[in-house]
Write an enzyme that holds these catalytic residues in place. Structure first.
Site, PDB file in Angstrom:
ATOM      1  N   ASP A   1      20.426  23.074 -25.251  1.00  0.00           N
ATOM      2  CA  ASP A   1      19.270  22.832 -26.107  1.00  0.00           C
ATOM      3  C   ASP A   1      19.292  23.663 -27.385  1.00  0.00           C
ATOM      4  OD1 ASP A   1      18.818  25.284 -24.881  1.00  0.00           O
ATOM      5  OD2 ASP A   1      17.273  24.523 -23.555  1.00  0.00           O
TER       6      ASP A   1
ATOM      7  N   ASN B   1       8.058  27.861 -15.041  1.00  0.00           N
ATOM      8  CA  ASN B   1       7.330  26.622 -14.726  1.00  0.00           C
ATOM      9  C   ASN B   1       8.278  25.517 -14.243  1.00  0.00           C
ATOM     10  OD1 ASN B   1       8.617  25.847 -17.053  1.00  0.00           O
ATOM     11  ND2 ASN B   1       6.785  25.370 -18.219  1.00  0.00           N
TER      12      ASN B   1
ATOM     13  N   HIS C   1      11.122  24.541 -15.728  1.00  0.00           N
ATOM     14  CA  HIS C   1      11.873  23.767 -16.713  1.00  0.00           C
ATOM     15  C   HIS C   1      13.371  24.074 -16.646  1.00  0.00           C
ATOM     16  CE1 HIS C   1      11.110  27.086 -19.866  1.00  0.00           C
ATOM     17  NE2 HIS C   1      12.419  26.921 -19.931  1.00  0.00           N
TER      18      HIS C   1
ATOM     19  N   GLU D   1      10.322  20.187 -19.975  1.00  0.00           N
ATOM     20  CA  GLU D   1       9.088  20.772 -19.464  1.00  0.00           C
ATOM     21  C   GLU D   1       8.510  19.918 -18.327  1.00  0.00           C
ATOM     22  OE1 GLU D   1       8.302  23.655 -20.245  1.00  0.00           O
ATOM     23  OE2 GLU D   1       8.155  24.047 -22.394  1.00  0.00           O
TER      24      GLU D   1
HETATM   25  C1  GLP Z   1      14.606  28.942 -22.047  1.00  0.00           C
HETATM   26  C2  GLP Z   1      15.844  28.014 -22.178  1.00  0.00           C
HETATM   27  C3  GLP Z   1      16.363  27.624 -20.827  1.00  0.00           C
HETATM   28  C4  GLP Z   1      16.392  28.886 -19.970  1.00  0.00           C
HETATM   29  C5  GLP Z   1      14.975  29.258 -19.610  1.00  0.00           C
HETATM   30  C6  GLP Z   1      14.861  30.577 -18.876  1.00  0.00           C
HETATM   31  O1  GLP Z   1      13.485  28.461 -22.676  1.00  0.00           O
HETATM   32  N1  GLP Z   1      15.663  26.850 -22.958  1.00  0.00           N
HETATM   33  O2  GLP Z   1      17.649  27.045 -20.972  1.00  0.00           O
HETATM   34  O3  GLP Z   1      17.096  28.640 -18.796  1.00  0.00           O
HETATM   35  O4  GLP Z   1      14.141  29.189 -20.729  1.00  0.00           O
HETATM   36  O5  GLP Z   1      15.022  31.659 -19.740  1.00  0.00           O
HETATM   37  P1  GLP Z   1      15.353  33.118 -19.255  1.00  0.00           P
HETATM   38  O6  GLP Z   1      16.749  33.093 -18.743  1.00  0.00           O
HETATM   39  O7  GLP Z   1      15.216  33.971 -20.486  1.00  0.00           O
HETATM   40  O8  GLP Z   1      14.366  33.459 -18.194  1.00  0.00           O
END
Ligand code: GLP
Length: 245
Positions: free
Chosen positions: A67, A136, A138, A143
């Site tokens: 992304d 959440n 995702h 989302e």
């Molecule tokens: C972000 C990214 C995801 C990631 C998730 C968790 O928003 N778009 O690809 O896996 O949220 O993030 P983190 O690893 O900082 O907890």
């Protein structure tokens, strides 16, 4: 889904790094799906250390990131191109032209989403997709409520996700409201998935992922239906989850 329980973030990073390196050695022209966020940072460090010590080659590897934010310049320090270059690509012998990240700095998103999806297909799909998980549920930036059939598309980020990512920005208002993300269906088409999970902010998510139903209200639950998923999760994140034996 296979669950590998590890002690902490460091053990998760080592196990994940080793897992990926073994796959690259077994298939030097592997197509990897990559994730950003805090979770994979230690894994990328492990890969860089291994590259410096053992010279594992990434010359023939192709990558597709999950992304990208919309509206940040490619060089923006919080953009995912910058993240990937500084945290991984600049430190290994990967060919930068083989690294793909959705472009979030354009006008025509429909075309960009299609281009990205077709590029993945043209490469024969993703062999190993690395994933993190939002608290959440995702995955990528899909989302809660995202249809399981989605391909690469534009999403409006929830406030929960923007708040979770605000730690990288000066203030909450600077966190972009929109992003381009591979869809749930794009992710599910990967031949194999490696999900990395660490820390107490993921306790609820792990409880739901391992014990809950498959539902669009919790996007990661779709992984229960994928034939080849490995989860490397630390003790803290699993504290309330029932790990399948
Ligand atoms: C972000 C990214 C995801 C990631 C998730 C968790 O928003 N778009 O690809 O896996 O949220 O993030 P983190 O690893 O900082 O907890």
């Amino acid at each position: 889904m296979k669950v590998m329980e590890v002690k902490d973030y460091q053990e998760m990073s080592h196990a994940a790094g080793k897992y990926i390196i073994d796959k690259v050695k077994a298939k030097p022209n592997i197509t990897l799906g990559l994730a950003t966020g805090g979770t994979p940072e230690g894994t990328y460090e492990y890969i860089i250390n291994d590259y410096q010590e053992n010279g594992t080659s990434y010359r023939k590897v192709t990558t597709f990131n999950l992304d990208e934010y919309i509206g940040l310049k490619e060089s923006h320090p919080n953009g995912y191109r910058h993240y990937m270059d500084t945290k991984l690509f600049n430190h290994i012998n990967i060919n930068i032209s083989n690294t793909n990240i959705p472009n979030g700095d354009i006008q025509h998103f429909k075309e960009e989403c299609l281009r990205y999806e077709q590029l993945i297909e043209a490469h024969g799909g993703i062999d190993l997709q690395i994933l993190g998980i939002g608290s959440n549920g995702h995955i990528g930036f899909n989302e809660p409520g995202t249809k399981f059939g989605t391909k690469t598309h534009v999403v409006k980020l929830t406030d929960a996700t923007r708040e979770a990512n605000a730690r990288y920005f000066q203030k909450f208002e600077e966190v972009p409201e929109y992003a381009v993300t591979m869809g749930i269906s794009s992710i599910m088409q990967s031949k194999e998935i490696l999900l990395l999970v660490s820390g107490e902010t993921k306790i609820e998510a792990m409880k739901q992922l391992l014990g809950g139903e498959v539902s669009e209200s919790f996007p990661a639950s779709i992984l229960q239906l994928h034939p080849n998923v490995t989860i490397i999760a630390d003790e803290k994140s699993l504290i309330e989850a029932k790990v399948p034996s």
